[in-house]
Every structure is written in C-alpha cells, then in structure tokens.
Design an enzyme around this catalytic site. Structure first.
Site, PDB file in Angstrom:
ATOM      1  N   ASP A  69       0.818  -1.227   0.000  1.00  0.00           N
ATOM      2  CA  ASP A  69       0.000   0.000   0.000  1.00  0.00           C
ATOM      3  C   ASP A  69       0.845   1.268   0.000  1.00  0.00           C
ATOM      4  O   ASP A  69       0.433   2.300   0.536  1.00  0.00           O
ATOM      5  CB  ASP A  69      -0.977   0.018   1.196  1.00  0.00           C
ATOM      6  N   LYS A 102       2.336   1.798  -5.169  1.00  0.00           N
ATOM      7  CA  LYS A 102       2.993   1.163  -6.336  1.00  0.00           C
ATOM      8  C   LYS A 102       2.154   1.276  -7.595  1.00  0.00           C
ATOM      9  O   LYS A 102       2.674   1.553  -8.668  1.00  0.00           O
ATOM     10  CB  LYS A 102       3.209  -0.340  -6.094  1.00  0.00           C
ATOM     11  N   GLY A 125      -4.342  -4.651  -3.998  1.00  0.00           N
ATOM     12  CA  GLY A 125      -5.310  -3.630  -4.430  1.00  0.00           C
ATOM     13  C   GLY A 125      -4.530  -2.411  -4.879  1.00  0.00           C
ATOM     14  O   GLY A 125      -4.013  -1.676  -4.048  1.00  0.00           O
ATOM     15  N   HIS A 126      -4.380  -2.239  -6.189  1.00  0.00           N
ATOM     16  CA  HIS A 126      -3.570  -1.135  -6.718  1.00  0.00           C
ATOM     17  C   HIS A 126      -4.515  -0.048  -7.246  1.00  0.00           C
ATOM     18  O   HIS A 126      -5.271  -0.275  -8.174  1.00  0.00           O
ATOM     19  CB  HIS A 126      -2.635  -1.647  -7.823  1.00  0.00           C
ATOM     20  N   GLN A 178       2.166  -6.447  -2.911  1.00  0.00           N
ATOM     21  CA  GLN A 178       2.437  -6.406  -1.472  1.00  0.00           C
ATOM     22  C   GLN A 178       3.703  -5.565  -1.227  1.00  0.00           C
ATOM     23  O   GLN A 178       3.906  -4.587  -1.899  1.00  0.00           O
ATOM     24  CB  GLN A 178       2.552  -7.814  -0.873  1.00  0.00           C
TER      25      GLN A 178
HETATM   26  P1  IMP Z   1      -2.947 -12.975   2.308  1.00  0.00           P
HETATM   27  O1  IMP Z   1      -1.847 -12.865   1.344  1.00  0.00           O
HETATM   28  O2  IMP Z   1      -4.263 -12.503   1.761  1.00  0.00           O
HETATM   29  O3  IMP Z   1      -3.075 -14.325   2.949  1.00  0.00           O
HETATM   30  O4  IMP Z   1      -2.623 -11.957   3.522  1.00  0.00           O
HETATM   31  C1  IMP Z   1      -1.490 -12.150   4.356  1.00  0.00           C
HETATM   32  C2  IMP Z   1      -1.132 -10.829   5.024  1.00  0.00           C
HETATM   33  O5  IMP Z   1      -0.661  -9.924   4.047  1.00  0.00           O
HETATM   34  C3  IMP Z   1      -2.321 -10.139   5.716  1.00  0.00           C
HETATM   35  O6  IMP Z   1      -1.831  -9.444   6.840  1.00  0.00           O
HETATM   36  C4  IMP Z   1      -2.790  -9.153   4.671  1.00  0.00           C
HETATM   37  O7  IMP Z   1      -3.440  -8.044   5.261  1.00  0.00           O
HETATM   38  C5  IMP Z   1      -1.463  -8.752   4.042  1.00  0.00           C
HETATM   39  N1  IMP Z   1      -1.603  -8.352   2.633  1.00  0.00           N
HETATM   40  C6  IMP Z   1      -1.799  -9.159   1.567  1.00  0.00           C
HETATM   41  N2  IMP Z   1      -1.842  -8.444   0.440  1.00  0.00           N
HETATM   42  C7  IMP Z   1      -1.668  -7.158   0.794  1.00  0.00           C
HETATM   43  C8  IMP Z   1      -1.579  -5.941   0.041  1.00  0.00           C
HETATM   44  O8  IMP Z   1      -1.671  -5.906  -1.196  1.00  0.00           O
HETATM   45  N3  IMP Z   1      -1.379  -4.814   0.780  1.00  0.00           N
HETATM   46  C9  IMP Z   1      -1.227  -4.826   2.131  1.00  0.00           C
HETATM   47  N4  IMP Z   1      -1.302  -5.939   2.861  1.00  0.00           N
HETATM   48  C10 IMP Z   1      -1.508  -7.099   2.194  1.00  0.00           C
END
Ligand code: IMP
Length: 409
Positions: free
Chosen positions: A12, A15, A39-40, A198
C-alpha cells in the site's frame, strides 16, 4: 531494459500509481507476484481504478500487460476485473497475456484460507482470497497451473464442481496464455516494467514471518515470477510512504500507539484514506521506520526509492521517524528476524522540524520546501539509497522524478 518496482514496506505504498506513471516509457508491464489480495489504486482521467490482478499498465492504451508465472490467479476475479475495465472504456482485448505456468486459485481455496487462519494460534489476518492455499499447493506440488487445464489427465482429476466452474473460462484463457520464457526472450529488446505486489516486509522469505503473504514480493521475485534470469534485471526501484502502514496482524515496531501517537495516527489515517483497497479494513499507522527501510533497500538491491505521501505532512510542526530500536534495554539498528523480538521492540524516534510551503504543490526537486529536502537527504544518508522520485498526490500529474529511471544501473 527491465525495470523492477516493488513496495519497500508492508504494501500500500502507492505502487499502482507509480507503475501507471512509469508505464509511459514501457512497452510491456509484467506483474510477477501475488494474486487478488493486492489492491492497486490509480486515479486518472477523472476516474478511479482499483486493480487486484491485472497489471497497472492496463490503463495506458498501447501497453501489453502480463500476469506472470509468480502469480496465483482466480479466473472469475480476473474476468470480473476485465469486465469492469471495459465498462470504464478501457479496451484490454489482445493486451492481456497470462503465463501458462501461473497457478490457479480455485473457489474452495478462499474458504479454506479463512478457515485455516481462524484456527491458527497466531492468525495472520489474511485477505481471504485463497492466496496462501494456492501457494501452499504450489510448494507441495499439488497446485493446478494454467497449462494444466489442457492436460486431459489433470483435467479429469479435478472435481466435477471445479471442472464446471473452470469450463466457461477455458476458451478465453486459451487465447491469452503464453509460454512466458519464450515471450520474454522474443521481447528482450523492449522496455519491460516488472510490477511487484504487497511489499518487502510481507515477502515470504524476508518479511515478518509468519505474518506475511505467500508470494515473493522482493525484487528477486521478479526474476522467477516473470521468467527472467537475475542478470536480466537492470534496475530496481522501491516505493515507500513518508509514514508506515500495515493491514492485518503482525509486529509493527513503529506503530503509533498510546494517546499522543494514536491521535497523530488517526489524523494520518484520515488524510491518507488509509483503508485497505481489497478488504476495506482500516490500516494500522506508524512512524516511518528507517531501520526497516534500510533493510528493504538491501534485500531488494534498490537503485532508488520513490517517496509517496510526504505532502500529508505539509503544515505539520514536526515530523518524526524511527531511527533505531530499543530491544530489552539495548539499542539496536538492525531489523530482527525473530517475531517475538520484533514484538518487544520500542521505536527510537527522531523529530525533524516541519517546513514552510507545500510538498503537494512541488513538481520538481527544486520546488520542494527546504525543510522537506533536508528530511529526504537524511533518509538517503541513513539508507544509502537515493530518493529518485516523488508522488505528492493521488493524480498521475502529481508525480515527478529527479533523474531518468529507465537507465540500467
Ligand atoms: P494474504 O496474502 O491474503 O493471505 O494476507 C497475508 C497478510 O498480508 C495479511 O496481513 C494481509 O493483510 C497482508 N496483505 C496481503 N496483500 C496485501 C496488500 O496488497 N497490501 C497490504 N497488505 C496485504
């Protein structure tokens, strides 16, 4: 030339906006990791686009975008996203390519993801998009790849429900899939932007394990996730925010906790609209953590940083950053591997005076208020990485570079 752009914090950082901006000089944009957990957000032409699977280069009309083999793809989510782009007037036909080595996210993975996390002693706070399950199956060699949809033995081994769910997408996917290694070889003279998802601190290897995602979010992931050898990566950039956010659980050494800090956190959350673009969850807020940022600069071999959200501090009397940690009474300046240690850490803060003038109005380095420039120079000295670009607002035009980034380092 191949240029990588990654998140240097916990995701976040902005990017998506920067990929959209840098895509102007790219021929192809390849997303190399993650899935619909990302989420971009891109604000352009008076419209807001939130992309989860499709690379952010799609907004520029003439770019080819690729979903790399490092990704995990849920076809229904991908086609929903493409339909919503069509509704907004974005013509994506013949511009979206999928690696046939990318893994699929099947419908039951999402419930399994949530169920596993609910039963964990230390829930990660997953976005529930089935990402961990898909990467888990990939690692245990039980995953299903795009190419496998045309392998009669694998196809027949799928449940009837999964076959029925996948069948309507097969023909369309057949026209989009490529062998990405061949595609990259054929396009080696092009400018390719490699888009991470991420952030470094959510990377499976280098992040705050187990509170991480399951893909490779660091720049090395661009080599494996986009079918390139490491020597084909010519430059790496990392985006970071002037403060720090995190969604989900896990250690956050510089989190703004306690009355005085929480009030500042609430102010930044409001100013920065700090709510997850995928889940809507409020993001946790902290001071910019330079110990973590230096670590991120190293593990990503960053040639430059892009700093976003510094404009949020316009008008503040002072701006604090975390320059060291206190662990069990000792001062340390490295990013510990041990989660329990990361949880015990107290941030050591250093305050900088605020500045007169508005970073938000700057369109070049010379426009920046002097105090803001000193602040940036401190970050550069501390991390050893130059800040080569700035995002000073949500719009495409609210961006500037200090130097040419499409140059191999
Ligand atoms: P998962 O990849 O959905 O299983 O999430 C694992 C962890 O990564 C959780 O704490 C999510 O909130 C965090 N996370 C996954 N994708 C994003 C992202 O695009 N932005 C911020 N946090 C993320």
């Amino acid at each position: 030339m191949n240029l990588v752009i990654v998140g240097a914090q916990w995701g976040d950082e902005g990017k998506g906006k920067m990929v959209d901006y840098l895509a102007e000089n790219a021929d192809i944009v390849v997303r190399f990791s993650g899935g619909a957990n990302a989420g971009h957000t891109i604000m352009v032409h008076g419209d807001t686009f939130v992309l989860h699977l499709i690379p952010s280069g799609i907004i520029s009309p003439d770019k080819i975008v690729v979903l790399g083999n490092g990704m995990v793809i849920e076809p229904s989510a991908m086609f929903e996203e493409l339909t919503s782009l069509s509704v907004k007037g974005i013509d994506w036909e013949k511009r979206v390519i999928i690696s046939d080595r990318a893994h699929l996210v099947l419908p039951d993975y999402k419930n399994e993801d949530m169920r596993i996390d609910e039963h964990r002693a230390r829930p990660v706070g997953t976005t529930g998009r089935g990402i961990g399950v898909a990467y888990g199956k990939k690692a245990s060699r039980d995953g299903i790849r795009i190419a496998d949809l045309w392998d009669p033995v694998i196809w027949d081994s799928l449940s009837e429900a999964n076959r029925n769910w996948l069948a309507p997408y097969k023909e369309k996917i057949a026209s989009m899939k490529v062998n990405l290694a061949d595609f990259m070889m054929a396009n080696q003279d092009k400018n390719i932007l490699l888009e991470g998802a991420q952030g470094a601190l959510l990377d499976l290897d280098h992040g705050t394990y187990p509170y991480v995602s399951s893909g490779s979010s660091v720049s090395a992931g661009a080599a494996t996730g986009a079918a390139l050898g490491p020597r084909r990566i010519h430059s790496c950039l990392g985006v970071f925010k002037a403060y720090q956010t995190r969604v989900g659980n896990g250690p956050f050494p510089s989190e703004m906790l306690g009355d005085e800090h929480e009030a500042l956190g609430a102010q930044l959350q409001k100013l920065g609209h700090e709510y997850g673009a995928t889940t809507g969850r409020p993001r946790r807020i902290g001071y910019l953590d330079l110990v973590a940022l230096r670590y991120s600069g190293w593990i990503n071999s960053l040639d430059g940083f892009i700093l976003s959200h510094l404009n949020l501090y316009d008008g503040f009397e002072a701006v604090s950053v975390c320059t060291a940690y206190e662990l069990d009474g000792n001062r340390i300046d490295y990013f510990p591997s041990c989660t329990a240690e990361l949880e015990r850490i107290k941030p050591v803060l250093q305050a900088f005076p605020g500045w007169d003038g508005a970073v938000g109005a700057a369109r070049c380095w010379e426009d920046m208020p002097e105090g803001a420039r000193k602040f940036v120079e401190f970050i550069e000295d501390y991390t050893g990485v130059p800040v080569c670009g700035f995002s000073v607002g949500p719009l495409r035009g609210e961006t500037f570079m200090r130097n040419e980034v499409w140059t191999a380092s």
